[in-house]
Every structure is written in C-alpha cells, then in structure tokens.
Design an enzyme around this catalytic site. Structure first.
Site, short mmCIF file in Angstrom:
data_model
loop_
_atom_site.label_atom_id
_atom_site.label_comp_id
_atom_site.label_asym_id
_atom_site.label_seq_id
_atom_site.Cartn_x
_atom_site.Cartn_y
_atom_site.Cartn_z
N LYS A 12 33.31 -24.29 31.21
CA LYS A 12 32.08 -25.07 31.18
C LYS A 12 31.40 -24.96 29.81
O LYS A 12 31.99 -25.30 28.83
CB LYS A 12 31.19 -24.62 32.34
CG LYS A 12 31.93 -24.53 33.68
CD LYS A 12 32.47 -25.88 34.09
CE LYS A 12 33.19 -25.99 35.42
NZ LYS A 12 34.06 -25.01 35.93
N TYR B 72 29.81 -22.25 44.33
CA TYR B 72 30.83 -23.25 44.00
C TYR B 72 31.86 -23.29 45.14
O TYR B 72 32.24 -22.25 45.69
CB TYR B 72 31.47 -22.87 42.66
CG TYR B 72 32.68 -23.66 42.30
CD1 TYR B 72 32.64 -25.05 42.24
CD2 TYR B 72 33.87 -23.03 42.00
CE1 TYR B 72 33.75 -25.78 41.90
CE2 TYR B 72 35.01 -23.76 41.66
CZ TYR B 72 34.94 -25.13 41.62
OH TYR B 72 36.05 -25.85 41.29
N ASP C 152 27.31 -14.73 38.85
CA ASP C 152 28.02 -15.85 38.24
C ASP C 152 26.95 -16.65 37.47
O ASP C 152 26.12 -17.34 38.06
CB ASP C 152 28.69 -16.72 39.32
CG ASP C 152 29.46 -17.90 38.72
OD1 ASP C 152 29.17 -18.27 37.57
OD2 ASP C 152 30.34 -18.44 39.41
N ARG D 10 50.43 -10.75 28.25
CA ARG D 10 49.75 -10.57 29.54
C ARG D 10 48.91 -9.28 29.54
O ARG D 10 47.91 -9.17 30.23
CB ARG D 10 50.77 -10.55 30.69
CG ARG D 10 50.16 -10.23 32.05
CD ARG D 10 51.06 -10.63 33.22
NE ARG D 10 52.44 -10.26 33.07
CZ ARG D 10 52.91 -9.01 33.22
NH1 ARG D 10 52.11 -8.02 33.54
NH2 ARG D 10 54.21 -8.77 33.06
C1 LIG Z 1 29.41 -21.78 39.12
C2 LIG Z 1 30.91 -21.83 38.99
N1 LIG Z 1 31.62 -20.70 39.03
C3 LIG Z 1 32.96 -20.71 38.92
C4 LIG Z 1 33.66 -21.88 38.78
C5 LIG Z 1 35.17 -21.85 38.69
O1 LIG Z 1 35.60 -21.97 37.38
P1 LIG Z 1 37.06 -22.52 36.97
O2 LIG Z 1 37.12 -23.94 37.37
O3 LIG Z 1 37.09 -22.28 35.48
O4 LIG Z 1 38.05 -21.68 37.69
C6 LIG Z 1 32.97 -23.08 38.71
C7 LIG Z 1 33.70 -24.36 38.54
O5 LIG Z 1 33.14 -25.41 38.61
C8 LIG Z 1 31.55 -23.06 38.82
O6 LIG Z 1 30.83 -24.19 38.80
#
Ligand SMILES: Cc1ncc(COP(=O)(O)O)c(C=O)c1O
Length: 420
Positions: free
Chosen positions: A235, A134, A210, A71
């Site tokens: 992703k 998101y 992001d 961790r």
């Molecule tokens: C633009 C974006 N940021 C963050 C996330 C969250 O990622 P995670 O599902 O790995 O927690 C997503 C998930 O689809 C996303 O599309």
C-alpha cells in the site's frame, strides 16, 4: 573518533534526523559493499558464494556474519528492514536497553500478519482480534488459524470496556491484533490506552497493530506502547501499486526470533527486487502522505455536504466520532475515505462503473485514486450478518484518494454522483 562513513556511525547519525531524512537515507549503508552505488543495490540472487569451505561452515554456524541464501537473508531486504527500524523506532522507549527495534520483511502483508500470529500462538492458544479487519485477515482466522487449533475471539477494540472484558475472560490469550484506522470503516482505536490496559491486566498478551492505513509517517504504534506493528507494504509504503509485500517491526526479540523462524521454514521472504521497490517508495512517503491527506480531507468535506451521500467515514471530519482521538494519535488523518450513497448497492454500482479518474480496483495507497465496493470485493468473505453488525453495509464505497489534482477528483466524484 568514529569514521563518519562507517555503517555504525551512519546508523546513529540518521536516527537523530527528521522523518523525511530517515525515509531517504536510513538503511542505505547497511550490508552494502563500497561500490559507490548511490542507491542501495538490488542483490537479485538466490544464493551467496563462500570464500572457503571453512568460511561457509562458520557463516552457517553463526560464528561469522555473512549471507547464505536469500530465503534466509539478503542485503537488499536488510536495507529495507533497517529503514523501517529507523521510521517506526526513533522515539520508542525500550524497557530493556539491550533490546533493539527490529524489522522483518515479508512477501506480502498477509505473510507478515500470519507469521506474527504463528510467532505468538500455538495450537490451543487464543488470539484476540479486532471485529472489523481486512477480509483476508478475517478469513485467515476462520480457516487456517482454526485448522491449526488457534482460537480467535473478536472484539471492537475501539471500545476499551469490551476489550477489558475479553482479556479478563481469556487469561491464556497470547496476543491482541487490530487495525487502526480500520479497513474499510476508518474506526480508530486508542493504542496508548489499549496497551496500558492490556499490560495492566495481562502483560503476557502482546499488542499487535496493523497500521497499514496510517503508515509510520502518520502513526507509530511502538512509540504508543504496542509490541508489534505490521504493514502491508503493498500500500502506501511501496506507494506505486507495483509490488506486494509486508513488514513487521517489534521491540520484542522473542517475537522477532520466532517470526524469523517462520520466514526461514515456511518461506515467506520477499524477493530482493520487491524489497528494493518498497525502499524506493519509502523515499517519497512523507511528501506523498501530505498530499494523500489533504486531498482526502477535501473529498471527505465535499462528500459530507452532498445530497446523494448518506454518511462519510473519515476521522479528519470534525463530527467523526474518532476525530479527537485521531488528532492525538496520528499526525494527520490519512488518504482513505469511505461513504454510503443514497440508493444502496445499485446506486453505488452505477457510480463505480461511470466514474472517471478513479480506477475501479481493490488495493489502496497508490499514487493514483482507486475506488471499490467492500461488501462484494475486499470484505466479501466476511459473513453478511457480521458485516452488517459492524456497520459495513452493501451501499458502502471505499476510495483510496490519490495525489492527483484535487479539483479533478472533486469534479469526477461530482459527475459520477449526478448519475445516481
Ligand atoms: C489493513 C490491511 N492489512 C493487511 C492487508 C494484506 O496485505 P497484502 O495484500 O499485502 O497481503 C491489507 C490488504 O488490503 C490491508 O488492507
């Protein structure tokens, strides 16, 4: 002369190499003992052995480097973090030469986002956030952050006048967090201009991007003036739909140290195996992205001309309002395409239920193509009025274009559109 096999020499050497070489080799030498493993090993262990009680105490106190407990740190995770430093950080101009680009890996993209927010904000602070993000990021703001007393103010970050008004109205804000391109409408924010504006008005506000939709292959926010970049490694970085993970990379040591406290004490570190899977994915990121982008452009152009399609959202299309900005800011336009079908939700449902080749599933950035309905799936937790105000209608379909043969993707879409 420095030993060309030493980790320090290799770190410097690979930093000078091109993106694809860095994606393959950077980090591979970090924290790996010399067992001649060609690929960085998986240290699938929860804890590490000390040679003596004295050594254990010294590692704990920080007098001596070493691993304690997964961790708190793990060689396989460190390898991934070192690779991200090399991918996001090559051209970053650091105001302070003592500060390095550093990355922290997380158990999910949401863990990376929430930990970054917790590193920036305390109870009573304000976070400025993009108005289309998101669904879980939106939900985080409405629930957990609200309960912790963190006030979230939303703004369309592609509108710099609106951003200026918001940052002036909230002088105590600690950060501005936004996606570019956004999920699912592919709106693009000018990172350079926004960072310049924010730093000019209030340098205390940290710019957090992001960049999940773009990946470091197409866009590197730190080079453009952002303080922090986050990704869901679930992703494109992982790329094969087999892992959930996240990463944050920053030029700000204080943010990194505070986010590390969150990892340590909240406990959102990735498993070594998951970190290893992301590292494997990263090795082919450049070639995959080239194919995602060319297939996406082909499909977007096809959809743009199709009579059953009302509107296509893809910054690679010449008359997309973000085209020129995306061309400047990104090296290509990415693999995500959204579109409104004629006939709204019912027509969209029919299309999603009958389409071949595309898999009906959320998530994105996999090697194979996925299709989903944001209003009832990824963005269902965003209130309807808010979704509609942002232009995210019930008829919107989002596709994550994979690396299949584009002719197969085109004919699958064509056949499915013919049914509505
Ligand atoms: C633009 C974006 N940021 C963050 C996330 C969250 O990622 P995670 O599902 O790995 O927690 C997503 C998930 O689809 C996303 O599309």
């Amino acid at each position: 002369m420095e030993d060309s096999k030493s980790p320090k020499y290799r770190e410097q050497f690979y930093l000078e190499c091109g993106f694809a070489t860095r994606a393959l080799h950077a980090g591979e030498h970090v924290g790996q003992p010399q067992h001649a493993s060609h690929t960085g090993a998986i240290y699938q262990t929860s804890t590490f052995v000390f040679d003596s009680a004295t050594e254990g105490a010294e590692i704990f106190s920080g007098e001596r480097p070493g691993y304690i407990y997964t961790r708190l740190g793990n060689p396989t995770v460190l390898l991934l973090e070192a690779k991200l430093n090399a991918l996001e950080g090559k051209e970053v101009k650091l105001a302070d030469p003592n500060v390095r680009v550093s990355s922290l890996a997380f158990s999910s993209g949401m863990a990376a986002i929430s930990s970054t927010v917790m590193a920036l904000c305390s109870a009573g602070d304000t976070l400025i956030m993009g108005d289309v993000v998101y669904g879980a990021t939106e939900h985080l703001a409405q629930t957990v952050l609200a309960r912790l007393g963190i006030n979230v103010v939303e703004v369309d970050t592609s509108d710099l006048d609106a951003v200026e008004r918001v940052i002036k109205a909230h002088p105590g804000a600690k950060g501005i967090l936004f996606e570019t391109p956004t999920n699912p409408l592919l709106a693009v924010t000018d990172i350079t201009a926004l960072a310049k504006l924010v730093k000019g008005v209030n340098p205390e506000i940290k710019v957090v991007v992001d960049s999940t939709f773009a990946t470091p292959y197409l866009q590197r926010p730190l080079e453009l003036g952002a303080d922090v970049v986050v990704h869901s490694t679930t992703k494109y970085l992982g790329g094969h739909g087999v892992v959930v993970g996240g990463i944050m990379t920053t030029t700000d040591d204080a943010i990194k140290d505070r986010a590390y406290e969150v990892i340590k004490d909240v406990g959102c570190s990735p498993s070594p195996f998951d970190a290893w899977l992301v590292n494997m994915g990263l090795k082919t990121l450049p070639v995959r992205m080239e194919r995602h982008c060319s297939n996406a452009l082909t499909l977007a152009r096809f959809l743009e001309e199709h009579p059953k399609v009302e509107r296509v959202y893809y910054p690679g299309l010449k008359d997309n309002r973000y085209h020129e900005l995306a061309k400047r800011q990104m090296s290509n336009f990415g693999g995500m395409v959204s579109f409104d079908v004629v006939g709204g939700l019912e027509a969209g449902r029919r299309l999603m239920d009958c389409i071949e080749v595309f898999t009906l599933a959320v998530s994105l950035g996999c090697v194979d193509s996925l299709i989903q309905h944001p209003a009832s799936m990824t963005h269902a937790c965003v209130p309807r009025e808010k979704r509609e105000a942002a232009g995210l209608g019930d008829g919107l379909i989002r596709i994550s274009v994979g690396i299949e043969d584009s002719t197969d993707l085109l004919s699958a879409l064509d056949r499915a559109l013919a049914t509505i």
